[in-house]
Motif scaffolding. Sequence first.
Motif, short mmCIF file in Angstrom:
data_model
loop_
_atom_site.label_atom_id
_atom_site.label_comp_id
_atom_site.label_asym_id
_atom_site.label_seq_id
_atom_site.Cartn_x
_atom_site.Cartn_y
_atom_site.Cartn_z
N GLU A 1 0.76 -1.21 -0.16
CA GLU A 1 -0.07 -0.12 0.07
C GLU A 1 0.96 1.43 0.11
O GLU A 1 1.89 1.45 0.61
CB GLU A 1 -0.69 -0.05 1.38
CG GLU A 1 -1.89 1.17 1.15
CD GLU A 1 -2.90 1.21 2.56
OE1 GLU A 1 -3.36 2.04 2.55
OE2 GLU A 1 -2.98 0.06 3.06
N ARG A 2 0.68 2.16 -0.91
CA ARG A 2 1.30 3.39 -0.91
C ARG A 2 1.01 4.41 0.19
O ARG A 2 -0.02 4.74 0.46
CB ARG A 2 0.81 4.22 -2.24
CG ARG A 2 1.40 3.32 -3.57
CD ARG A 2 1.26 4.29 -4.60
NE ARG A 2 1.63 3.54 -5.96
CZ ARG A 2 1.31 3.99 -6.99
NH1 ARG A 2 0.57 5.29 -7.36
NH2 ARG A 2 1.81 3.42 -8.13
N GLY B 1 16.09 10.74 3.25
CA GLY B 1 14.91 10.91 3.81
C GLY B 1 13.53 11.09 2.81
O GLY B 1 12.83 11.69 3.00
N SER B 2 13.56 9.98 1.87
CA SER B 2 12.60 10.28 0.72
C SER B 2 11.15 9.84 1.22
O SER B 2 10.19 10.29 0.64
CB SER B 2 12.80 9.29 -0.16
OG SER B 2 13.94 9.34 -1.02
N GLY B 3 11.11 9.49 2.60
CA GLY B 3 9.60 9.18 3.25
C GLY B 3 8.89 8.42 2.38
O GLY B 3 9.00 7.14 2.36
N THR B 4 7.36 9.02 2.06
CA THR B 4 6.67 8.09 1.28
C THR B 4 6.91 7.74 -0.18
O THR B 4 6.57 6.99 -0.65
CB THR B 4 5.43 9.07 1.27
OG1 THR B 4 5.62 10.31 0.44
CG2 THR B 4 4.55 9.30 2.69
N GLY B 5 7.98 8.61 -0.64
CA GLY B 5 8.23 8.25 -2.02
C GLY B 5 7.52 9.34 -3.11
O GLY B 5 7.65 9.32 -4.16
N PRO C 1 9.78 -0.12 1.46
CA PRO C 1 8.64 -0.89 0.62
C PRO C 1 7.54 0.38 0.26
O PRO C 1 7.09 0.13 -0.91
CB PRO C 1 8.05 -1.77 1.85
CG PRO C 1 9.31 -2.08 2.58
CD PRO C 1 10.05 -0.88 2.61
N GLY C 2 7.21 1.36 0.75
CA GLY C 2 6.30 2.15 0.72
C GLY C 2 6.92 2.97 -0.57
O GLY C 2 6.03 3.51 -1.43
N ILE C 3 8.05 3.37 -0.38
CA ILE C 3 8.72 4.19 -1.75
C ILE C 3 8.73 3.41 -2.84
O ILE C 3 8.45 3.96 -3.81
CB ILE C 3 10.27 4.67 -1.22
CG1 ILE C 3 10.17 5.50 -0.01
CG2 ILE C 3 11.03 5.23 -2.33
CD1 ILE C 3 11.72 5.64 0.42
N TRP D 1 5.21 3.72 -4.65
CA TRP D 1 5.26 4.77 -5.36
C TRP D 1 5.84 4.93 -6.72
O TRP D 1 5.53 5.58 -7.66
CB TRP D 1 5.81 6.06 -4.51
CG TRP D 1 4.53 6.40 -3.84
CD1 TRP D 1 4.41 6.35 -2.51
CD2 TRP D 1 3.37 7.35 -4.25
NE1 TRP D 1 3.04 6.69 -1.91
CE2 TRP D 1 2.54 7.54 -2.86
CE3 TRP D 1 3.19 7.86 -5.34
CZ2 TRP D 1 1.50 8.31 -2.98
CZ3 TRP D 1 1.99 8.58 -5.37
CH2 TRP D 1 1.04 8.68 -4.17
N LEU D 2 7.09 4.27 -6.76
CA LEU D 2 7.94 4.12 -7.91
C LEU D 2 7.68 3.03 -8.92
O LEU D 2 8.03 3.15 -9.96
CB LEU D 2 9.40 4.25 -7.70
CG LEU D 2 9.93 5.15 -6.57
CD1 LEU D 2 11.46 5.05 -6.30
CD2 LEU D 2 9.85 6.53 -7.02
#
Length: 205
Positions: free
Chosen positions: A4-5, A36-40, A65-67, A70-71
């Motif tokens: 999940e994003r 520190g890309s966070g959520t992506g 995993p979240g990043i 998004w990618l």
Amino acid sequence: MSTERPFAPACERNREPILSRLEDWLAPQASILEIGSGTGQHAAWFCARQHGWRWQCSDVPENLPGIRAWLEDLPAGRCPPPRALDVSRGPWPSDHYDAIFTANTLHIMAWPLVEQMFAGLPAVLAPAAQLIIYGPFNYAGRHSSPSNADFDAWLRERDPRQGIRDIAAVSALAEKAGLTLKQDEAMPANNRLLRFARSAVPPGR
């Protein structure tokens, strides 16, 4: 099954003004390391619109995993798989980048971690590299707005090691890393976008 994003509303609000400035400051073909890309979300938005940028996300392992989620819809090679980077322990990439970007990180990291982040930068900076930082900042120890004062109090109540940083203190760390503040731009919600440029090759390099 895809992860999940994660979603940060602030990224949706600030992505367009940040991208506008990045397009002014970065070459059409540039390699960028995001710390520190966070959520992506920023990486996904920027890479979808600037096809010449090679955007390397990084963050602590639990956020990767979240990043990746998004990618996953971006063309291969435009935004490589995110890499684990804890600024207190590394490992720092072996590559050199045209720019380092970080957003809403300095007030979350304890000050010793901020110092360690800046100390690690020279190893990944290309000769003419830039450092671009987004977030809230203080000036001469003063908050720039009542909302920032409230936010700072909330951060420190949550964790005394956190808090909005003073631009002078951040600039002093940048100088040690061979970077000089060139631009300080007003952004939405009383945030700033700081652009530092390589001023000299740090000693020992």
